[in-house]
Design a protein around this motif. Structure first.
Motif, mmCIF file in Angstrom:
data_model
loop_
_atom_site.group_PDB
_atom_site.id
_atom_site.type_symbol
_atom_site.label_atom_id
_atom_site.label_comp_id
_atom_site.label_asym_id
_atom_site.label_seq_id
_atom_site.Cartn_x
_atom_site.Cartn_y
_atom_site.Cartn_z
ATOM 1 N N ILE A 189 0.841 -1.206 0.000
ATOM 2 C CA ILE A 189 0.000 0.000 0.000
ATOM 3 C C ILE A 189 0.869 1.247 0.000
ATOM 4 N N TYR A 190 1.933 1.234 0.808
ATOM 5 C CA TYR A 190 2.842 2.372 0.838
ATOM 6 C C TYR A 190 3.574 2.529 -0.490
ATOM 7 N N LEU A 191 3.875 1.418 -1.143
ATOM 8 C CA LEU A 191 4.515 1.500 -2.450
ATOM 9 C C LEU A 191 3.586 2.156 -3.468
ATOM 10 N N PHE A 192 2.315 1.783 -3.445
ATOM 11 C CA PHE A 192 1.365 2.398 -4.378
ATOM 12 C C PHE A 192 1.166 3.876 -4.062
ATOM 13 N N ALA A 193 1.125 4.225 -2.772
ATOM 14 C CA ALA A 193 1.022 5.636 -2.395
ATOM 15 C C ALA A 193 2.260 6.410 -2.869
ATOM 16 N N TYR A 194 3.428 5.779 -2.776
ATOM 17 C CA TYR A 194 4.656 6.417 -3.270
ATOM 18 C C TYR A 194 4.591 6.619 -4.777
ATOM 19 N N SER A 195 3.999 5.657 -5.483
ATOM 20 C CA SER A 195 3.875 5.796 -6.934
ATOM 21 C C SER A 195 2.939 6.952 -7.300
ATOM 22 N N LEU A 196 1.919 7.206 -6.481
ATOM 23 C CA LEU A 196 1.052 8.363 -6.721
ATOM 24 C C LEU A 196 1.825 9.668 -6.530
ATOM 25 N N TYR A 217 0.299 -0.651 -14.174
ATOM 26 C CA TYR A 217 1.572 -1.340 -13.962
ATOM 27 C C TYR A 217 2.059 -1.186 -12.519
ATOM 28 N N MET A 218 1.880 -0.009 -11.939
ATOM 29 C CA MET A 218 2.303 0.170 -10.552
ATOM 30 C C MET A 218 1.413 -0.607 -9.593
ATOM 31 N N SER A 219 0.143 -0.795 -9.945
ATOM 32 C CA SER A 219 -0.725 -1.650 -9.122
ATOM 33 C C SER A 219 -0.236 -3.089 -9.145
ATOM 34 N N MET A 220 0.155 -3.576 -10.308
ATOM 35 C CA MET A 220 0.682 -4.935 -10.406
ATOM 36 C C MET A 220 1.968 -5.086 -9.606
ATOM 37 N N ILE A 221 2.851 -4.088 -9.693
ATOM 38 C CA ILE A 221 4.104 -4.145 -8.934
ATOM 39 C C ILE A 221 3.835 -4.074 -7.435
ATOM 40 N N SER A 222 2.881 -3.233 -7.026
ATOM 41 C CA SER A 222 2.566 -3.095 -5.600
ATOM 42 C C SER A 222 1.974 -4.380 -5.038
ATOM 43 N N ILE A 223 1.111 -5.038 -5.808
ATOM 44 C CA ILE A 223 0.534 -6.306 -5.351
ATOM 45 C C ILE A 223 1.625 -7.359 -5.177
ATOM 46 N N ALA A 224 2.531 -7.448 -6.165
ATOM 47 C CA ALA A 224 3.620 -8.423 -6.064
ATOM 48 C C ALA A 224 4.541 -8.105 -4.892
ATOM 49 N N PHE A 225 4.828 -6.824 -4.679
ATOM 50 C CA PHE A 225 5.680 -6.419 -3.565
ATOM 51 C C PHE A 225 5.021 -6.743 -2.228
ATOM 52 N N GLY A 226 3.721 -6.476 -2.112
ATOM 53 C CA GLY A 226 3.008 -6.800 -0.878
ATOM 54 C C GLY A 226 2.967 -8.289 -0.596
ATOM 55 N N LEU A 227 2.761 -9.094 -1.633
ATOM 56 C CA LEU A 227 2.753 -10.551 -1.440
ATOM 57 C C LEU A 227 4.130 -11.060 -1.025
ATOM 58 N N LEU A 228 5.185 -10.482 -1.590
ATOM 59 C CA LEU A 228 6.533 -10.882 -1.196
ATOM 60 C C LEU A 228 6.787 -10.577 0.273
ATOM 61 N N CYS A 229 6.493 -9.352 0.688
ATOM 62 C CA CYS A 229 6.738 -8.966 2.082
ATOM 63 C C CYS A 229 5.862 -9.774 3.034
ATOM 64 N N GLY A 230 4.588 -9.964 2.684
ATOM 65 C CA GLY A 230 3.702 -10.733 3.546
ATOM 66 C C GLY A 230 4.115 -12.181 3.682
ATOM 67 N N SER A 231 4.581 -12.781 2.582
ATOM 68 C CA SER A 231 5.015 -14.179 2.637
ATOM 69 C C SER A 231 6.248 -14.344 3.510
ATOM 70 N N VAL A 232 7.191 -13.420 3.378
ATOM 71 C CA VAL A 232 8.390 -13.476 4.219
ATOM 72 C C VAL A 232 8.010 -13.320 5.698
ATOM 73 N N GLY A 233 7.091 -12.389 5.971
ATOM 74 C CA GLY A 233 6.655 -12.187 7.349
ATOM 75 C C GLY A 233 5.959 -13.400 7.931
ATOM 76 N N PHE A 234 5.082 -14.022 7.154
ATOM 77 C CA PHE A 234 4.366 -15.197 7.663
ATOM 78 C C PHE A 234 5.310 -16.373 7.899
ATOM 79 N N LEU A 235 6.181 -16.669 6.943
ATOM 80 C CA LEU A 235 7.091 -17.799 7.104
ATOM 81 C C LEU A 235 8.060 -17.570 8.266
ATOM 82 N N SER A 236 8.478 -16.323 8.464
ATOM 83 C CA SER A 236 9.360 -16.025 9.597
ATOM 84 C C SER A 236 8.653 -16.264 10.915
ATOM 85 N N CYS A 237 7.388 -15.848 11.017
ATOM 86 C CA CYS A 237 6.623 -16.072 12.248
ATOM 87 C C CYS A 237 6.345 -17.551 12.468
#
Length: 251
Positions: A189-196, A217-237
């Motif tokens: 979400i912050y990445l998409f806000a930065y793109s705005l 295109y920035m929506s697609m990148i933001s979704i992929a970035f959010g999924l990457l960060c969320g997956s890393v966070g979940f697996l770490s927990c």
């Protein structure tokens, strides 16, 4: 890799509909991106834009998705379901434990919004150079530094999710699964806000269609970035909870 990881997690959660899990893994995220790209390309084709992609190239991408990506996901899912189930270190009670009232900043959506700031902040400076290379046609030289920033991002997501999970468990709230994902996934979400902000201050796009192309295109990148960060966070927990509960001595 995605098929293997999803299969292992699905088996860990005692799931039985393995076919649905594999199909969703192969279709959900790529299908969303393909759908957004296809709709955008239809509008570009109507106005005869130079950035419109030909039908044969779209068809070739579809064949790569169906004939390469999907079989690999099924193969990874097969290996994941054949692997041994991950054991939990302690027994789980059948009756859910009462959760005391939590402070407002420890609950959704405040915890998620707070947690996404640090992962986004760790790549904020590098992000400016990447977006300048993408949209302002500037050269990008710092490939080695980009790899270092990626490692910093993964480490930041892990530490943020583990710290917030630990504070949540200290507050006697055992519902850490989805929170551990969203605490870091909100960085998208912050990445998409930065793109705005980048659109309004750095770009000089004229017309509705160029702005729609940029936002898509920035929506697609933001979704992929959010999924990457969320997956890393979940697996770490997940690994963190296995370690701390495995170290508990129950008499």
């Amino acid at each position: 890799v995605s098929g293997y990881c999803s299969a292992r997690l699905f088996k860990f959660c005692d799931g039985t509909a393995w076919k649905h899990n594999t199909i969703l893994t192969a279709v959900a995220f790529p299908g969303l991106l393909v759908g957004m790209f296809t709709v955008l390309n239809v509008f570009l084709s109507f106005v005869n834009a130079a950035t419109a992609v030909s039908f044969w190239l779209v068809f070739a991408m579809f064949l790569l998705w169906v004939c390469v990506s999907t079989p690999l996901i099924f193969a990874g899912s097969y290996l994941g379901f054949r692997a041994e189930k991950t054991d939990v270190p302690t027994k789980t009670n059948q009756i859910a434990r009462f959760i005391p009232e939590q402070p407002f900043y420890a609950d959704v959506p405040f915890s998620c919004l707070f947690g996404g700031i640090l992962p986004f902040g760790s790549v904020c400076i590098e992000l400016f150079f990447i977006m300048s290379a993408l949209w302002l046609h500037q050269y990008f030289y710092m490939m080695g530094f980009l790899m270092a920033v990626l490692f910093i991002l993964v480490a930041t997501c892990s530490m943020v999710s583990i710290v917030m999970c630990y504070l949540q468990l200290c507050g006697e709230d055992h519902r850490w699964w989805w929170k551990s994902f969203w605490n870091c996934a909100t960085a998208g979400i912050y990445l998409f806000a930065y793109s705005l902000w980048f659109l309004s201050s750095k770009l000089d796009l004229v017309g509705t269609l160029p702005i729609a192309v940029y936002l898509t295109y920035m929506s697609m990148i933001s979704i992929a970035f959010g999924l990457l960060c969320g997956s890393v966070g979940f697996l770490s927990c997940l690994v963190f909870c296995q370690r701390i509960y495995g170290a508990v001595k129950v008499d």
